[in-house]
Design a protein around this motif. Sequence first.
Motif, short mmCIF file in Angstrom:
data_model
loop_
_atom_site.label_atom_id
_atom_site.label_comp_id
_atom_site.label_asym_id
_atom_site.label_seq_id
_atom_site.Cartn_x
_atom_site.Cartn_y
_atom_site.Cartn_z
N VAL A 76 6.26 1.77 1.61
CA VAL A 76 5.17 2.02 2.55
C VAL A 76 4.38 0.73 2.72
O VAL A 76 4.06 0.06 1.74
N TRP A 77 4.07 0.38 3.97
CA TRP A 77 3.25 -0.79 4.27
C TRP A 77 1.85 -0.30 4.66
O TRP A 77 1.67 0.31 5.72
N PHE A 78 0.86 -0.57 3.79
CA PHE A 78 -0.54 -0.20 4.05
C PHE A 78 -1.30 -1.43 4.55
O PHE A 78 -1.10 -2.54 4.03
N THR A 79 -2.19 -1.24 5.52
CA THR A 79 -3.05 -2.36 5.91
C THR A 79 -3.87 -2.80 4.71
O THR A 79 -4.36 -1.98 3.94
N ALA A 80 -3.99 -4.12 4.55
CA ALA A 80 -4.66 -4.69 3.37
C ALA A 80 -6.16 -4.81 3.62
O ALA A 80 -6.76 -5.87 3.42
N ASP A 81 -6.77 -3.73 4.08
CA ASP A 81 -8.21 -3.67 4.30
C ASP A 81 -8.73 -2.37 3.73
O ASP A 81 -8.01 -1.65 3.02
N GLU A 82 -9.98 -2.06 4.03
CA GLU A 82 -10.58 -0.86 3.43
C GLU A 82 -9.99 0.44 3.96
O GLU A 82 -10.10 1.48 3.32
N ARG A 83 -9.31 0.38 5.13
CA ARG A 83 -8.73 1.61 5.69
C ARG A 83 -7.38 1.96 5.08
O ARG A 83 -6.99 3.11 5.06
N ARG A 84 -6.62 0.96 4.64
CA ARG A 84 -5.33 1.19 3.98
C ARG A 84 -4.44 2.11 4.81
O ARG A 84 -3.86 3.08 4.30
N ILE A 85 -4.31 1.79 6.06
CA ILE A 85 -3.55 2.65 6.98
C ILE A 85 -2.05 2.41 6.78
O ILE A 85 -1.59 1.27 6.79
N PRO A 86 -1.27 3.46 6.58
CA PRO A 86 0.18 3.29 6.46
C PRO A 86 0.79 3.03 7.84
O PRO A 86 0.94 3.94 8.64
N VAL A 87 1.14 1.77 8.11
CA VAL A 87 1.65 1.42 9.43
C VAL A 87 3.16 1.53 9.53
O VAL A 87 3.72 1.57 10.63
N MET A 88 3.84 1.54 8.38
CA MET A 88 5.30 1.63 8.41
C MET A 88 5.80 2.20 7.08
O MET A 88 5.19 1.99 6.03
#
Length: 242
Positions: free
Chosen positions: A204-216
């Motif tokens: 899982v690729w999470f955005t490396a910010d406070e939102r940690r959104i799984p983008v892929m």
Amino acid sequence: MSRPSTSGASAALPPFANGERFVYHISWFSILAGTAVLEADRSTTSDGQPGFRFVAAARSGPLVTRFYPVDNRVESQVDAATLLPRRMTFRRREGRRKNDFEYAFHHAAGTVTAVKDGRTDVLAIPNDVQDAISCLYYMRSMLPMTPGATLVMNVHHDKKNYKLEVRVEALEQVEGSWGAVETARVIAIMPFQGIFLNQGNIRVWFTADERRIPVMMKANVIIGSVVAKLVEGFSLSTASVP
């Protein structure tokens, strides 16, 4: 049996937004194989406490449906303070396989009431156990997004208890319809098959910010691998969910 610990778990400022909805295109050998949706909302638990409702759904596209139809839906209700699941339902439709699961977690008693296809069992569970979808949100909340960071969770799935280990492998940029973003690539050492029909580990690729959104997300399947890439619900201009 001791009561479950809640060390470190806090949803006071969760990385997921109330009402967020992410839509993913699932590709298999460059074919659009289906779509997946992740949703998170604030809710109330069965005993009136603040909670969250998580939904994960995956459905095959017309081409794949001809030979292997998939229509899965998981819904989990968790406690807002501890991020521990209270109730989970799983409607699984994969090819000829059709199962309906319902779990009611009794963490203080160390048991789960598990119903599968109409049969009910009361089973022992370890402390701080997660379910098959709440573990993603717990990981998103609790795992430091720095290379080398690890987290081990107890997960109850299909009437069995498992140890699920996740590890941040590296930081890397990922591009999508929303642009380029720095992410933390996380590997989940999977001891069971999840909603993406995986036959082993999931990345899982999470955005490396406070939102940690799984983008892929990427998972091996019986033949090849599937990639789920975010197409709706995330905008770099606002860094938020509409």
